[in-house]
Design a protein around this motif. Sequence first.
Motif, mmCIF file in Angstrom:
data_model
loop_
_atom_site.group_PDB
_atom_site.id
_atom_site.type_symbol
_atom_site.label_atom_id
_atom_site.label_comp_id
_atom_site.label_asym_id
_atom_site.label_seq_id
_atom_site.Cartn_x
_atom_site.Cartn_y
_atom_site.Cartn_z
ATOM 1 N N TYR A 382 -31.565 -55.909 49.586
ATOM 2 C CA TYR A 382 -32.768 -56.646 50.405
ATOM 3 C C TYR A 382 -33.317 -55.513 51.322
ATOM 4 C CZ TYR A 382 -30.286 -60.470 48.245
ATOM 5 O OH TYR A 382 -30.080 -61.585 47.306
ATOM 6 N N PRO A 383 -34.529 -55.160 51.175
ATOM 7 C CA PRO A 383 -35.257 -54.124 52.024
ATOM 8 C C PRO A 383 -35.088 -54.703 53.560
ATOM 9 C CG PRO A 383 -36.470 -54.464 50.213
ATOM 10 C CD PRO A 383 -35.407 -55.747 50.082
ATOM 11 N N PRO A 384 -34.659 -53.741 54.503
ATOM 12 C CA PRO A 384 -34.609 -54.024 55.804
ATOM 13 C C PRO A 384 -36.089 -54.362 56.679
ATOM 14 C CG PRO A 384 -33.849 -51.748 55.411
ATOM 15 C CD PRO A 384 -34.248 -52.442 54.340
ATOM 16 N N ALA A 385 -36.128 -55.172 57.632
ATOM 17 C CA ALA A 385 -37.473 -55.282 58.204
ATOM 18 C C ALA A 385 -37.748 -53.964 58.780
ATOM 19 C CB ALA A 385 -37.395 -56.629 59.180
ATOM 20 N N ASP A 386 -36.919 -53.479 59.437
ATOM 21 C CA ASP A 386 -37.038 -52.163 60.296
ATOM 22 C C ASP A 386 -36.846 -50.890 59.202
ATOM 23 O OD1 ASP A 386 -37.208 -50.036 61.893
ATOM 24 O OD2 ASP A 386 -35.343 -50.789 63.086
#
Length: 459
Positions: A382-386
């Motif tokens: 899951y791609p991190p927001a940061d």
Amino acid sequence: MDEVVIAGAGPVGLRLAAELRLAGVAVTVLEPRPAPDRRSRALTIHPRTIELLASRGLHEQFLAEGVRIPSGHFGMLDNRLDFRLLDTDFQYTLAIPQARTEELFEQHARAAGAAVLRGHRVTNVIDNGDSVTVEAEGPDGAYALEAGYVVGCDGTRSTVRRSAGIDFPGTAHTMLGWLADVVLDAPPAGSVTSVATERGGLMIVPLPGGLHRVVGQTPDDLRTDWPGEPTLDEVRAKVTAITGTDHGMHSPAWLSRFGNASRQAERYRAGRVLLAGDAAHQHMPAGGVGLNVGVQDAMNLGWKLAAVASGAEPDDLLDSYHDERHPVGVDLLESTQAQNALFAAFSPDGQQLRALLSKLVAEQPDFSRALAERLSGLAVRYPPADPAAHPLTGVRAPNLRFGDGTCLFERLRPGRHVRLDFTDRRDELAETRADWATVRAALIRPDGHVAWATDQQSS
């Protein structure tokens, strides 16, 4: 008022119900079928799903009953993907009928306190803004339930999805497949047999209880009409045309057809309405991944919905469910549609394409491993927001072993976040792992993905 109503008591709805109950959320599951369906379209449980079951202490029964197959297939290529190369405790798939999976999931959901009402069909859903009204029909007639949220786990023809006005775009079927759960007096040797020629493709898998599943396609299955369910004589003829024998086929427990329609819900969330499993994505059952992706939807959604429904987290946490799982659905359709093309490659050119890809699987370990990781569910990140987050953020955490004799999956069983401090002897890793060698602390989500990690010494 229930905090959550789930439409559908298939594997996805039942797994989600148990996750919600683990956090103490009141949940009711409405299921039209008066009794579990003994027919089993899904058969395969992949390594990542076994890991998730292990993280709730549910895997032992599945391991005891399932047939272990140390490989997987991509498009029924001659050379199979070797799961023994995967970084997991469970380097195999399990062949276990969906009917048994549902039975075990329902036992667990009911034991956890979920209300599972059979013979109850959702007819409409109304989002009121601060609650949702679920209109249903049961043995005593029509009624309505008020809930905080409703989750549609009610299949490709989802009433919940239609009520919420969520589009389900995609492609209609252009090819049919057929399956037969039968007795074979002369079954082929080995755990899985697959054959693909210009005459058709065929796979034979042993089932618990002495049956075999026979599934395949032939050139005359490239059609858009639906000629009804197959007969035993039809399946015998198709199998014989492909392999020269019907392997002594008789006593069918189930005969069925399926198509290659591919669709995906545009949104997995609309206000207080959410979708999971086949209600969110439809595809050809290529590689046996459908049930697995649905269960993984449920594990992603479960802890988030529980946290929001209980007031522990703000409502916008649920937006991350769509953000994380919709791309997984996109990848699912990409993979299954690519395999559709291989299944239908009956022409001489198509057979050469199959031969080339099969050779690459055998000769290119990185290519084979990448396909295996994708098929098994282990590759999901899951791609991190940061963008500056630690490289492990969002990846699935393996079953780390610690100095105190415990492992990560055991610590995840309560269904809560697990914080790891590797400066603490209790969390000291008992094994050397290059990808975790510099990590000083980490937070693992209830679904086993890394929420946060750092290489810095904790203060």
